[in-house]
Design a protein around this motif. Structure first.
Motif, PDB file in Angstrom:
ATOM      1  N   SER A 282     -21.807  62.934  45.837  1.00 48.49           N
ATOM      2  CA  SER A 282     -20.556  63.189  45.122  1.00 48.49           C
ATOM      3  C   SER A 282     -20.311  62.087  44.094  1.00 48.49           C
ATOM      4  N   VAL A 283     -19.346  62.317  43.211  1.00 43.17           N
ATOM      5  CA  VAL A 283     -18.980  61.296  42.233  1.00 43.17           C
ATOM      6  C   VAL A 283     -18.555  60.019  42.940  1.00 43.17           C
ATOM      7  N   ALA A 284     -17.762  60.142  43.999  1.00 41.86           N
ATOM      8  CA  ALA A 284     -17.302  58.954  44.725  1.00 41.86           C
ATOM      9  C   ALA A 284     -18.477  58.171  45.304  1.00 41.86           C
ATOM     10  N   GLU A 285     -19.454  58.876  45.844  1.00 45.70           N
ATOM     11  CA  GLU A 285     -20.615  58.198  46.430  1.00 45.70           C
ATOM     12  C   GLU A 285     -21.470  57.538  45.348  1.00 45.70           C
ATOM     13  N   LEU A 286     -21.613  58.203  44.201  1.00 44.78           N
ATOM     14  CA  LEU A 286     -22.388  57.631  43.100  1.00 44.78           C
ATOM     15  C   LEU A 286     -21.666  56.421  42.519  1.00 44.78           C
ATOM     16  N   ALA A 287     -20.332  56.493  42.473  1.00 41.41           N
ATOM     17  CA  ALA A 287     -19.548  55.357  41.997  1.00 41.41           C
ATOM     18  C   ALA A 287     -19.733  54.162  42.928  1.00 41.41           C
ATOM     19  N   ALA A 288     -19.684  54.416  44.222  1.00 32.69           N
ATOM     20  CA  ALA A 288     -19.844  53.342  45.202  1.00 32.69           C
ATOM     21  C   ALA A 288     -21.209  52.679  45.086  1.00 32.69           C
ATOM     22  N   ALA A 289     -22.211  53.439  44.628  1.00 30.10           N
ATOM     23  CA  ALA A 289     -23.557  52.895  44.456  1.00 30.10           C
ATOM     24  C   ALA A 289     -23.711  52.146  43.137  1.00 30.10           C
ATOM     25  N   GLY A 290     -22.654  52.190  42.283  1.00 30.09           N
ATOM     26  CA  GLY A 290     -22.687  51.403  41.059  1.00 30.09           C
ATOM     27  C   GLY A 290     -22.933  52.155  39.778  1.00 30.09           C
ATOM     28  N   ALA A 291     -22.977  53.484  39.823  1.00 31.68           N
ATOM     29  CA  ALA A 291     -23.203  54.258  38.596  1.00 31.68           C
ATOM     30  C   ALA A 291     -22.074  54.009  37.605  1.00 31.68           C
ATOM     31  N   ALA A 292     -22.439  54.007  36.311  1.00 32.94           N
ATOM     32  CA  ALA A 292     -21.448  53.807  35.248  1.00 32.94           C
ATOM     33  C   ALA A 292     -21.134  55.109  34.517  1.00 32.94           C
TER      34      ALA A 292
ATOM     35  N   LEU B  85     -14.190  53.661  22.047  1.00 32.57           N
ATOM     36  CA  LEU B  85     -13.600  54.186  23.277  1.00 32.57           C
ATOM     37  C   LEU B  85     -14.678  54.686  24.221  1.00 32.57           C
ATOM     38  N   PHE B  86     -15.604  55.462  23.694  1.00 32.04           N
ATOM     39  CA  PHE B  86     -16.651  56.027  24.543  1.00 32.04           C
ATOM     40  C   PHE B  86     -17.476  54.916  25.195  1.00 32.04           C
ATOM     41  N   ARG B  87     -17.802  53.894  24.430  1.00 32.62           N
ATOM     42  CA  ARG B  87     -18.572  52.770  24.969  1.00 32.62           C
ATOM     43  C   ARG B  87     -17.810  52.099  26.111  1.00 32.62           C
ATOM     44  N   SER B  88     -16.487  51.955  25.951  1.00 29.72           N
ATOM     45  CA  SER B  88     -15.685  51.255  26.956  1.00 29.72           C
ATOM     46  C   SER B  88     -15.578  52.019  28.271  1.00 29.72           C
ATOM     47  N   LEU B  89     -15.877  53.304  28.260  1.00 24.30           N
ATOM     48  CA  LEU B  89     -15.743  54.120  29.462  1.00 24.30           C
ATOM     49  C   LEU B  89     -16.861  53.881  30.481  1.00 24.30           C
ATOM     50  N   HIS B  90     -17.948  53.231  30.066  1.00 24.42           N
ATOM     51  CA  HIS B  90     -19.101  53.023  30.942  1.00 24.42           C
ATOM     52  C   HIS B  90     -18.908  51.759  31.774  1.00 24.42           C
ATOM     53  N   VAL B  91     -18.333  51.928  32.951  1.00 26.08           N
ATOM     54  CA  VAL B  91     -18.035  50.807  33.832  1.00 26.08           C
ATOM     55  C   VAL B  91     -18.730  51.025  35.179  1.00 26.08           C
ATOM     56  N   PRO B  92     -19.673  50.172  35.557  1.00 24.64           N
ATOM     57  CA  PRO B  92     -20.328  50.317  36.866  1.00 24.64           C
ATOM     58  C   PRO B  92     -19.298  50.340  37.993  1.00 24.64           C
ATOM     59  N   GLY B  93     -19.410  51.350  38.834  1.00 22.04           N
ATOM     60  CA  GLY B  93     -18.468  51.488  39.947  1.00 22.04           C
ATOM     61  C   GLY B  93     -17.250  52.319  39.607  1.00 22.04           C
ATOM     62  N   ARG B  94     -16.960  52.484  38.313  1.00 16.19           N
ATOM     63  CA  ARG B  94     -15.865  53.358  37.864  1.00 16.19           C
ATOM     64  C   ARG B  94     -16.418  54.247  36.752  1.00 16.19           C
ATOM     65  N   PRO B  95     -17.340  55.119  37.096  1.00 13.97           N
ATOM     66  CA  PRO B  95     -18.097  55.843  36.070  1.00 13.97           C
ATOM     67  C   PRO B  95     -17.266  56.839  35.269  1.00 13.97           C
ATOM     68  N   VAL B  96     -17.640  57.009  34.014  1.00 11.48           N
ATOM     69  CA  VAL B  96     -17.096  58.105  33.219  1.00 11.48           C
ATOM     70  C   VAL B  96     -17.764  59.375  33.718  1.00 11.48           C
ATOM     71  N   VAL B  97     -16.975  60.394  33.973  1.00 19.08           N
ATOM     72  CA  VAL B  97     -17.489  61.655  34.515  1.00 19.08           C
ATOM     73  C   VAL B  97     -17.512  62.687  33.398  1.00 19.08           C
ATOM     74  N   LEU B  98     -18.683  63.263  33.168  1.00 14.45           N
ATOM     75  CA  LEU B  98     -18.876  64.174  32.048  1.00 14.45           C
ATOM     76  C   LEU B  98     -19.327  65.550  32.536  1.00 14.45           C
ATOM     77  N   PRO B  99     -18.390  66.529  32.609  1.00  8.85           N
ATOM     78  CA  PRO B  99     -18.775  67.918  32.897  1.00  8.85           C
ATOM     79  C   PRO B  99     -19.292  68.536  31.588  1.00  8.85           C
ATOM     80  N   ASN B 100     -20.592  68.620  31.455  1.00  6.68           N
ATOM     81  CA  ASN B 100     -21.196  68.967  30.161  1.00  6.68           C
ATOM     82  C   ASN B 100     -20.808  70.346  29.643  1.00  6.68           C
ATOM     83  N   ALA B 101     -20.620  70.423  28.333  1.00  5.06           N
ATOM     84  CA  ALA B 101     -20.259  71.663  27.643  1.00  5.06           C
ATOM     85  C   ALA B 101     -21.398  72.101  26.737  1.00  5.06           C
ATOM     86  N   TRP B 102     -21.302  73.327  26.226  1.00  2.00           N
ATOM     87  CA  TRP B 102     -22.388  73.840  25.384  1.00  2.00           C
ATOM     88  C   TRP B 102     -21.900  74.602  24.156  1.00  2.00           C
TER      89      TRP B 102
END
Length: 299
Positions: A237-247, A30-47
């Protein structure tokens, strides 16, 4: 005798692969499938467990740890000052606390050599995580030679493959640590490392810094792997990074920094002015407490 030993070793490896828990395999896939260029998985990191529960409750499809936040919460500085056992114990607590996939920031692998990195990866899988961030910083002012880092990534990949788990190895490329200079030279070095790490078995690259859209687009176009970038104050922003192709888009240590920043501001306000304006908008006690209660205690 040699043939028998080889056969036994092969059988042992196959048994290990077959023994990989189904739930861990499902989360890894599942985690691997979330990495899609243009539709990035967004991770608000925890600790820690509380921040992981909060992030998951907010709707995150996966939880990523931040090594800085984990280290700070355990009374250590970031940058190789946390021991492997402490780090893996923190990962295990987070993985046990949420139902979504967990990926662990393991800094430099908590090891001096590839064999040690492989041991760390085995510990990550035993802790219940299905991804790692592995950085190529050697020390704060220098990067590890690319060939050495590739060997460490290959060891991580081999350890995961031996366990039969498609661990997502995110190769963090720390070229942001290089002295400021020619942008083209920086991009060339970054993409050269991306190619080397891909050949070694990495699944994605993570490039830090407040990157502009054009740079992200060039990284995406030139990288053989999905590109992970950071989001936080001063970034696109996330939207701008997505538009640039981030996964993949990660908050890194920025949420932990904000949390501790709030603690500092609130403490100064209480001690200095005797007021508590900074505490407005905090998490509701009952809601937060309910997130941390075991199911049997919630009734």
């Amino acid at each position: 005798m040699t043939t028998q030993t080889t056969t036994q070793t092969t059988q042992t490896t196959q048994t290990t692969t077959q023994a990989a828990p189904a739930a861990l395999l499902d989360k890894a896939r599942l985690f691997r499938s979330l990495h899609v260029p243009g539709r990035p998985v967004v991770l608000p990191n925890a600790w820690d467990v509380a921040s992981a529960r909060v992030v998951a409750d907010a709707g995150a499809p996966a939880v990523a740890t931040t090594s800085a936040g984990v280290a700070w919460s355990l009374g250590r500085g970031d940058g190789g000052h946390l021991g492997r056992d402490e780090a893996l114990a923190a990962v295990a607590r987070v993985a046990a606390a949420v139902d979504v996939p967990v990926t662990a920031d393991v800094e430099r692998g908590y090891a001096d050599d590839p064999a040690g990195v492989a041991e760390t990866v085995r510990g990550v899988l035993a802790a219940g995580a299905v991804g790692v961030n592995l950085e190529d910083t050697l020390r704060p002012d220098a990067l590890r030679p690319a060939a050495e880092q590739a060997a460490r990534i290959a060891a991580a990949r081999a350890a995961a493959d031996e366990a039969g788990v498609p661990l997502f190895v995110n190769a963090r490329i720390d070229t942001h640590r290089l002295p400021p200079g020619d942008r083209e030279a920086w991009l060339e070095e970054t993409l050269s490392r991306a190619a080397a790490y891909a050949a070694a078995g990495a699944d994605g690259i993570f490039v830090l810094g407040a990157l502009d859209a054009g740079t992200v687009e060039r990284l995406v176009a030139g990288s053989p792997l999905p590109v992970n970038v950071a989001v936080g104050p001063g970034t696109l922003s996330v939207a701008e990074l997505a538009a640039a192709g981030a996964a993949r888009v990660s908050a890194g240590s920025s949420i932990a920094e904000a949390a501790y920043g709030l603690a500092a501001r609130a403490a100064r306000e209480l001690l200095g002015r005797g007021t508590a304006k900074e505490l407005e908008g905090g998490a509701d006690y009952a809601t937060l407490n309910a997130l941390l209660l075991a199911p049997a205690d919630r009734a």
